[in-house]
Design a protein around this motif. Sequence first.
Motif, PDB file in Angstrom:
ATOM      1  N   ALA A  62       0.834  -1.206   0.000  1.00 16.41           N
ATOM      2  CA  ALA A  62       0.000   0.000   0.000  1.00 16.41           C
ATOM      3  C   ALA A  62       0.867   1.253   0.000  1.00 16.41           C
ATOM      4  CB  ALA A  62      -0.932   0.000   1.211  1.00 16.41           C
ATOM      5  N   LEU A  63       1.833   1.314   0.910  1.00 20.76           N
ATOM      6  CA  LEU A  63       2.700   2.494   0.985  1.00 20.76           C
ATOM      7  C   LEU A  63       3.630   2.593  -0.221  1.00 20.76           C
ATOM      8  CD1 LEU A  63       3.585   2.443   4.794  1.00 20.76           C
ATOM      9  CD2 LEU A  63       2.017   3.997   3.605  1.00 20.76           C
ATOM     10  N   GLY A  64       3.884   1.463  -0.858  1.00 18.35           N
ATOM     11  CA  GLY A  64       4.727   1.457  -2.047  1.00 18.35           C
ATOM     12  C   GLY A  64       3.994   1.875  -3.306  1.00 18.35           C
ATOM     13  N   GLY A  65       2.684   2.134  -3.185  1.00 16.38           N
ATOM     14  CA  GLY A  65       1.903   2.601  -4.324  1.00 16.38           C
ATOM     15  C   GLY A  65       1.249   1.499  -5.121  1.00 16.38           C
ATOM     16  N   TYR A  90      -3.393   6.914   8.522  1.00 13.28           N
ATOM     17  CA  TYR A  90      -3.853   5.673   9.151  1.00 13.28           C
ATOM     18  C   TYR A  90      -5.199   5.248   8.569  1.00 13.28           C
ATOM     19  CZ  TYR A  90      -5.199   2.390  12.819  1.00 13.28           C
ATOM     20  OH  TYR A  90      -5.595   1.264  13.503  1.00 13.28           O
ATOM     21  N   SER A  91      -6.125   6.195   8.464  1.00 11.81           N
ATOM     22  CA  SER A  91      -7.469   5.861   7.979  1.00 11.81           C
ATOM     23  C   SER A  91      -7.441   5.364   6.538  1.00 11.81           C
ATOM     24  CB  SER A  91      -8.401   7.066   8.113  1.00 11.81           C
ATOM     25  OG  SER A  91      -7.899   8.168   7.391  1.00 11.81           O
ATOM     26  N   GLU A  92      -6.548   5.891   5.715  1.00 10.31           N
ATOM     27  CA  GLU A  92      -6.429   5.422   4.332  1.00 10.31           C
ATOM     28  C   GLU A  92      -5.949   3.980   4.290  1.00 10.31           C
ATOM     29  OE1 GLU A  92      -4.919   8.760   1.389  1.00 10.31           O
ATOM     30  OE2 GLU A  92      -3.747   8.808   3.265  1.00 10.31           O
ATOM     31  N   ILE A  93      -4.951   3.686   5.107  1.00  9.22           N
ATOM     32  CA  ILE A  93      -4.417   2.323   5.161  1.00  9.22           C
ATOM     33  C   ILE A  93      -5.490   1.375   5.667  1.00  9.22           C
ATOM     34  CG2 ILE A  93      -2.658   0.814   6.175  1.00  9.22           C
ATOM     35  CD1 ILE A  93      -0.884   3.369   6.455  1.00  9.22           C
ATOM     36  N   SER A  94      -6.199   1.787   6.700  1.00  2.88           N
ATOM     37  CA  SER A  94      -7.249   0.959   7.292  1.00  2.88           C
ATOM     38  C   SER A  94      -8.348   0.640   6.273  1.00  2.88           C
ATOM     39  CB  SER A  94      -7.841   1.679   8.505  1.00  2.88           C
ATOM     40  OG  SER A  94      -8.842   0.905   9.098  1.00  2.88           O
ATOM     41  N   ARG A  95      -8.773   1.627   5.509  1.00  2.00           N
ATOM     42  CA  ARG A  95      -9.809   1.407   4.492  1.00  2.00           C
ATOM     43  C   ARG A  95      -9.315   0.465   3.395  1.00  2.00           C
ATOM     44  NH1 ARG A  95     -10.995   6.828   5.275  1.00  2.00           N
ATOM     45  NH2 ARG A  95      -9.610   7.473   3.604  1.00  2.00           N
ATOM     46  N   LEU A  96      -8.055   0.609   3.021  1.00  2.00           N
ATOM     47  CA  LEU A  96      -7.500  -0.194   1.939  1.00  2.00           C
ATOM     48  C   LEU A  96      -7.336  -1.666   2.335  1.00  2.00           C
ATOM     49  CD1 LEU A  96      -6.386  -0.002  -0.937  1.00  2.00           C
ATOM     50  CD2 LEU A  96      -4.144   0.436   0.058  1.00  2.00           C
ATOM     51  N   PRO A 143      -7.966  18.094  13.718  1.00  2.00           N
ATOM     52  CA  PRO A 143      -7.247  17.200  14.625  1.00  2.00           C
ATOM     53  C   PRO A 143      -5.842  16.884  14.091  1.00  2.00           C
ATOM     54  CG  PRO A 143      -8.794  15.937  13.302  1.00  2.00           C
ATOM     55  CD  PRO A 143      -8.990  17.397  12.938  1.00  2.00           C
ATOM     56  N   VAL A 144      -5.045  16.278  14.945  1.00  2.00           N
ATOM     57  CA  VAL A 144      -3.671  15.931  14.588  1.00  2.00           C
ATOM     58  C   VAL A 144      -3.685  14.979  13.389  1.00  2.00           C
ATOM     59  CG1 VAL A 144      -1.596  14.717  15.382  1.00  2.00           C
ATOM     60  CG2 VAL A 144      -2.806  16.260  16.921  1.00  2.00           C
ATOM     61  N   THR A 145      -2.786  15.210  12.447  1.00  2.00           N
ATOM     62  CA  THR A 145      -2.662  14.357  11.263  1.00  2.00           C
ATOM     63  C   THR A 145      -1.424  13.475  11.426  1.00  2.00           C
ATOM     64  OG1 THR A 145      -3.622  16.099   9.898  1.00  2.00           O
ATOM     65  CG2 THR A 145      -2.428  14.357   8.754  1.00  2.00           C
ATOM     66  N   VAL A 146      -1.617  12.178  11.253  1.00  2.00           N
ATOM     67  CA  VAL A 146      -0.508  11.225  11.330  1.00  2.00           C
ATOM     68  C   VAL A 146      -0.419  10.510   9.989  1.00  2.00           C
ATOM     69  CG1 VAL A 146       0.432   9.203  12.511  1.00  2.00           C
ATOM     70  CG2 VAL A 146      -0.875  10.894  13.809  1.00  2.00           C
ATOM     71  N   SER A 147       0.775  10.488   9.417  1.00  3.36           N
ATOM     72  CA  SER A 147       0.964   9.785   8.147  1.00  3.36           C
ATOM     73  C   SER A 147       2.147   8.828   8.258  1.00  3.36           C
ATOM     74  CB  SER A 147       1.174  10.769   6.999  1.00  3.36           C
ATOM     75  OG  SER A 147       2.337  11.531   7.202  1.00  3.36           O
ATOM     76  N   TYR A 148       2.141   7.836   7.393  1.00  5.39           N
ATOM     77  CA  TYR A 148       3.177   6.798   7.366  1.00  5.39           C
ATOM     78  C   TYR A 148       3.769   6.760   5.968  1.00  5.39           C
ATOM     79  CZ  TYR A 148       0.929   5.404  11.673  1.00  5.39           C
ATOM     80  OH  TYR A 148       0.419   5.409  12.943  1.00  5.39           O
ATOM     81  N   GLN A 157      -8.248  -2.630  14.097  1.00  2.00           N
ATOM     82  CA  GLN A 157      -7.530  -1.431  14.514  1.00  2.00           C
ATOM     83  C   GLN A 157      -6.303  -1.814  15.326  1.00  2.00           C
ATOM     84  OE1 GLN A 157      -9.968   1.355  16.645  1.00  2.00           O
ATOM     85  NE2 GLN A 157      -8.282   2.759  17.034  1.00  2.00           N
ATOM     86  N   LYS A 158      -6.474  -2.786  16.221  1.00  2.15           N
ATOM     87  CA  LYS A 158      -5.369  -3.232  17.078  1.00  2.15           C
ATOM     88  C   LYS A 158      -4.232  -3.818  16.237  1.00  2.15           C
ATOM     89  CE  LYS A 158      -4.236  -6.473  20.769  1.00  2.15           C
ATOM     90  NZ  LYS A 158      -4.724  -7.550  21.635  1.00  2.15           N
ATOM     91  N   MET A 159      -4.560  -4.681  15.289  1.00  6.31           N
ATOM     92  CA  MET A 159      -3.534  -5.320  14.458  1.00  6.31           C
ATOM     93  C   MET A 159      -2.827  -4.304  13.574  1.00  6.31           C
ATOM     94  SD  MET A 159      -1.734  -7.865  13.634  1.00  6.31           S
ATOM     95  CE  MET A 159      -2.515  -9.068  14.652  1.00  6.31           C
ATOM     96  N   LEU A 160      -3.582  -3.368  13.005  1.00  9.04           N
ATOM     97  CA  LEU A 160      -2.965  -2.357  12.153  1.00  9.04           C
ATOM     98  C   LEU A 160      -2.015  -1.488  12.964  1.00  9.04           C
ATOM     99  CD1 LEU A 160      -2.597  -0.975   9.455  1.00  9.04           C
ATOM    100  CD2 LEU A 160      -4.686   0.344   9.917  1.00  9.04           C
ATOM    101  N   THR A 161      -2.447  -1.076  14.138  1.00 11.06           N
ATOM    102  CA  THR A 161      -1.599  -0.246  15.004  1.00 11.06           C
ATOM    103  C   THR A 161      -0.328  -0.991  15.398  1.00 11.06           C
ATOM    104  OG1 THR A 161      -3.507   0.965  15.842  1.00 11.06           O
ATOM    105  CG2 THR A 161      -1.515   1.016  17.197  1.00 11.06           C
ATOM    106  N   GLN A 162      -0.463  -2.246  15.819  1.00 14.72           N
ATOM    107  CA  GLN A 162       0.706  -3.046  16.219  1.00 14.72           C
ATOM    108  C   GLN A 162       1.665  -3.233  15.050  1.00 14.72           C
ATOM    109  OE1 GLN A 162      -0.944  -6.716  17.711  1.00 14.72           O
ATOM    110  NE2 GLN A 162      -1.184  -5.924  19.786  1.00 14.72           N
ATOM    111  N   THR A 163       1.129  -3.507  13.881  1.00 12.64           N
ATOM    112  CA  THR A 163       1.973  -3.754  12.714  1.00 12.64           C
ATOM    113  C   THR A 163       2.707  -2.480  12.294  1.00 12.64           C
ATOM    114  OG1 THR A 163       0.437  -5.481  11.995  1.00 12.64           O
ATOM    115  CG2 THR A 163       2.018  -4.680  10.370  1.00 12.64           C
ATOM    116  N   LEU A 164       2.000  -1.353  12.282  1.00 11.39           N
ATOM    117  CA  LEU A 164       2.649  -0.087  11.936  1.00 11.39           C
ATOM    118  C   LEU A 164       3.751   0.250  12.936  1.00 11.39           C
ATOM    119  CD1 LEU A 164      -0.480   1.978  10.847  1.00 11.39           C
ATOM    120  CD2 LEU A 164       1.405   1.243   9.356  1.00 11.39           C
ATOM    121  N   ARG A 165       3.499   0.024  14.214  1.00 14.50           N
ATOM    122  CA  ARG A 165       4.525   0.295  15.234  1.00 14.50           C
ATOM    123  C   ARG A 165       5.740  -0.599  15.041  1.00 14.50           C
ATOM    124  NH1 ARG A 165       0.617   0.907  20.495  1.00 14.50           N
ATOM    125  NH2 ARG A 165      -0.022   3.039  20.072  1.00 14.50           N
TER     126      ARG A 165
END
Length: 148
Positions: free
Chosen positions: A44-47, A67-73, A104-109, A79-87
């Motif tokens: 996903a992050l690689g396009g 985060y929300s874009e990755i989650s939708r994709l 609100p605060v924007t977080v991107s990866y 949510q727990k697994m995505l957060t753990q994997t990103l960390r």
Amino acid sequence: MTTTKAAQKRAQAKVEYNAFLAGCPSRQLLDRISDKWVVLILCALGGDNSPGRPGAAHADAPKAMRYSEISRLLAGVSQKMLTQTLRSLEHDGLLTRTVTPTVPVTVSYELTDLGLSLHHMTRGLRDWAQTHMAEVLANRENYDARTS
């Protein structure tokens, strides 16, 4: 002189990493990067998130995603697994997490150079799985028919 010693230590460590040995730390890394969510996040992050046929040319460039874009994709990821994997990917230096002080605060990866090099490998795995899934399903069906 210090640089030579550091280079020698890196060369020696490279020789000592052998995933076939039980105590090798590369086994932990292999365990992490062989996870389906890791492969899909890197793609996903690689396009590689455009719909299309498996094995098609990958024209999209790597990009930062929220985060929300990755989650939708990634359909089906909790949510727990995505957060753990990103960390864990951030911990290993495969991606960076950028916090922008907005309301609100924007977080991107985004992939690091190390993450991008791994992405090139995982893209091939994902393409292979998508390309050969019909064959694998047929083989499973044949096996089940023989062993029933």
